[in-house]
Design a protein around this motif. Structure first.
Motif, mmCIF file in Angstrom:
data_model
loop_
_atom_site.group_PDB
_atom_site.id
_atom_site.type_symbol
_atom_site.label_atom_id
_atom_site.label_comp_id
_atom_site.label_asym_id
_atom_site.label_seq_id
_atom_site.Cartn_x
_atom_site.Cartn_y
_atom_site.Cartn_z
ATOM 1 N N SER A 121 0.826 -1.213 0.000
ATOM 2 C CA SER A 121 0.000 0.000 0.000
ATOM 3 C C SER A 121 0.858 1.259 0.000
ATOM 4 C CB SER A 121 -0.876 0.023 1.248
ATOM 5 O OG SER A 121 -0.057 0.103 2.398
ATOM 6 N N TYR A 122 0.220 2.394 -0.191
ATOM 7 C CA TYR A 122 0.935 3.666 -0.125
ATOM 8 C C TYR A 122 1.461 3.914 1.287
ATOM 9 C CZ TYR A 122 2.245 8.433 -1.269
ATOM 10 O OH TYR A 122 2.960 9.582 -1.485
ATOM 11 N N ASN A 123 0.710 3.489 2.298
ATOM 12 C CA ASN A 123 1.223 3.555 3.666
ATOM 13 C C ASN A 123 2.524 2.772 3.788
ATOM 14 O OD1 ASN A 123 -0.616 4.692 6.167
ATOM 15 N ND2 ASN A 123 -1.837 4.293 4.332
ATOM 16 N N GLY B 10 -8.125 9.407 1.602
ATOM 17 C CA GLY B 10 -8.557 9.271 0.224
ATOM 18 C C GLY B 10 -9.006 10.578 -0.413
ATOM 19 N N ALA B 11 -9.610 11.439 0.348
ATOM 20 C CA ALA B 11 -10.176 12.670 -0.209
ATOM 21 C C ALA B 11 -9.077 13.685 -0.509
ATOM 22 C CB ALA B 11 -11.200 13.249 0.753
ATOM 23 N N SER C 291 -0.912 12.964 3.837
ATOM 24 C CA SER C 291 -0.912 12.627 2.410
ATOM 25 C C SER C 291 -2.364 12.568 1.940
ATOM 26 C CB SER C 291 -0.235 11.275 2.172
ATOM 27 O OG SER C 291 1.087 11.283 2.666
ATOM 28 N N TYR C 292 -2.742 13.518 1.121
ATOM 29 C CA TYR C 292 -4.125 13.619 0.641
ATOM 30 C C TYR C 292 -4.332 12.811 -0.643
ATOM 31 C CZ TYR C 292 -4.361 17.625 3.805
ATOM 32 O OH TYR C 292 -4.313 18.432 4.917
ATOM 33 N N GLY C 293 -5.577 12.498 -0.931
ATOM 34 C CA GLY C 293 -5.934 11.926 -2.222
ATOM 35 C C GLY C 293 -5.262 10.591 -2.502
ATOM 36 N N SER D 116 -10.512 6.874 -7.805
ATOM 37 C CA SER D 116 -9.727 8.080 -8.006
ATOM 38 C C SER D 116 -10.566 9.298 -8.385
ATOM 39 C CB SER D 116 -8.691 7.830 -9.093
ATOM 40 O OG SER D 116 -7.788 8.894 -9.132
ATOM 41 N N TYR D 117 -10.161 10.443 -7.841
ATOM 42 C CA TYR D 117 -10.730 11.725 -8.228
ATOM 43 C C TYR D 117 -10.013 12.278 -9.461
ATOM 44 C CZ TYR D 117 -13.109 12.284 -3.671
ATOM 45 O OH TYR D 117 -13.915 12.148 -2.568
#
Lengths: 242, 242
Positions: free
Chosen positions: B14-16, B146-147, B185-187, B194-195
């Motif tokens: 994951s990104y984490n 996520g936002a 870390s946003y988004g 995905s936005y």
């Protein structure tokens, strides 16, 4: 009224136990039907992890939200999660009973949210906040704390309850609940930790149970807390003045 | 520098995972010694419960804080708790890496606080806040969400990070840490959520890892967040103006 209580304390004979038992009796006496999930007694696993998902959307890489959505769509949610969702769907009022541990709910209740508020089911990008799944239902947090009333407030030693409860309140709002003002029991001390003598502690905590009972019988007149909703934001989610 | 990272994400890729790996390398490259507790991989039990205590102070009634104190005094803390306390004692800097779930840390990390910050040992009524056990050490929260950035702030859809992180920050302050400003870390979007398009997401998240690396190499110049301490309260814990 149909009420569901989620109880998060490890010791049945605790003051949290007394608060839940008081709520159960008071609401039943008033003609409500009460269901209860005792997270400790049911040995609830609060950890969202891959082993909860038998039929994986992606067997190689565990993305919790994607697996929640997949399990919801395929009717393969873990049994304890499905039955908890059923409890919430049936209820008009949900009560969360817990002790304040490290300025929030115990892990077992935090994980109840992590697992029960299922992505793609209990919320989607559109069905959130005032358009949330549980809209029309009310939720009420009942929390105990060891420190006395005077130690709380903005800048005070114990911190401010509006801030401490914001994460759990806003999460309830996120899935559509109208959140009632919390019931806070202060100075709930174990043996040897008391700020006062045993008699005065005993009397005060007994009185507090009467207040809880009285609070529960006047819920109809209790206005929910105000949280922002879709009308308060622009497309990107930024707060706007209207 | 001696750094301890507490990592709370179920998926290594994951990104984490990337943030923790980036921190590990960056800090090691700069000459620090880095230890790490991966709460998911070590199958950490976040639930504070009676079965963790072999030698009970009271075998009939489980009072978590009394058992913590008893176990601390008798050297009978659970092995994973003792070893985590040892990790924290050795460190000058502690990093908590986690995704924002329901406006707070995942249950596995909330319960790390419930169990590791031992009553009667890691804190007492006098040794708290600026007189806390870990005073002189720094702590840093690194959180993903996520936002997008624009959805956060007071009254905005995602809520205000100062409020959301207050409970974990104040808990770190409670046990004496100087709390550095968080790295957010946003988004951080999973597939299909995905936005933005995949390329732009990928580039943005890669850049964010550089920012994280650069933040870690400039910690010496980063002033801790301000929280109230003993000089700010009266005897009862009420905030006073001095």
């Amino acid at each position: 009224m149909q009420v569901h209580i989620v109880h998060a304390h490890p010791e049945p004979s605790s003051y949290n136990g007394a608060l839940t038992e008081t709520a159960r009796r008071a609401l039943s006496d008033d003609g409500s039907t009460v269901t209860m999930t005792d997270l400790y007694r049911s040995d609830f696993d609060p950890v969202e992890r891959e082993t909860h998902y038998q039929h994986r959307s992606d067997a190689d890489r565990f993305a919790a939200l994607a697996e929640q959505r997949h399990a919801w769509n395929n009717g393969s949610l873990p049994g304890e999660i499905q039955s908890e969702i059923d409890n919430l769907k049936q209820a008009n009022l949900v009560i969360l009973q817990f002790p304040l541990w490290w300025h929030g709910p115990p892990a077992i209740l935090k994980g109840w949210m992590d697992r029960v508020f299922v992505s793609g089911g209990i919320y989607t990008s559109r069905a959130r906040y005032d358009t949330g799944y549980f809209r029309g239902k009310r939720a009420l947090v009942s929390v105990t704390t060891g420190a006395p009333h005077q130690a709380f407030g903005p800048g005070s030693r114990g911190g401010d309850f509006d801030t401490m409860l914001w994460p759990i309140h806003y999460s309830l709002h996120y899935v559509g609940f109208s959140v009632l003002p919390p019931f806070i029991s202060y100075g709930v001390q174990g043996h040897g930790y008391s700020y006062e003598d045993e008699d005065s502690l005993h009397t005060r905590l007994k009185l507090n149970l009467f207040e809880w009972r009285s609070r529960l019988s006047s819920l109809e007149t209790s206005a929910p807390l105000r949280f922002p909703g879709w009308d308060d934001w622009d497309e990107g989610g930024k707060a706007v003045r209207r």
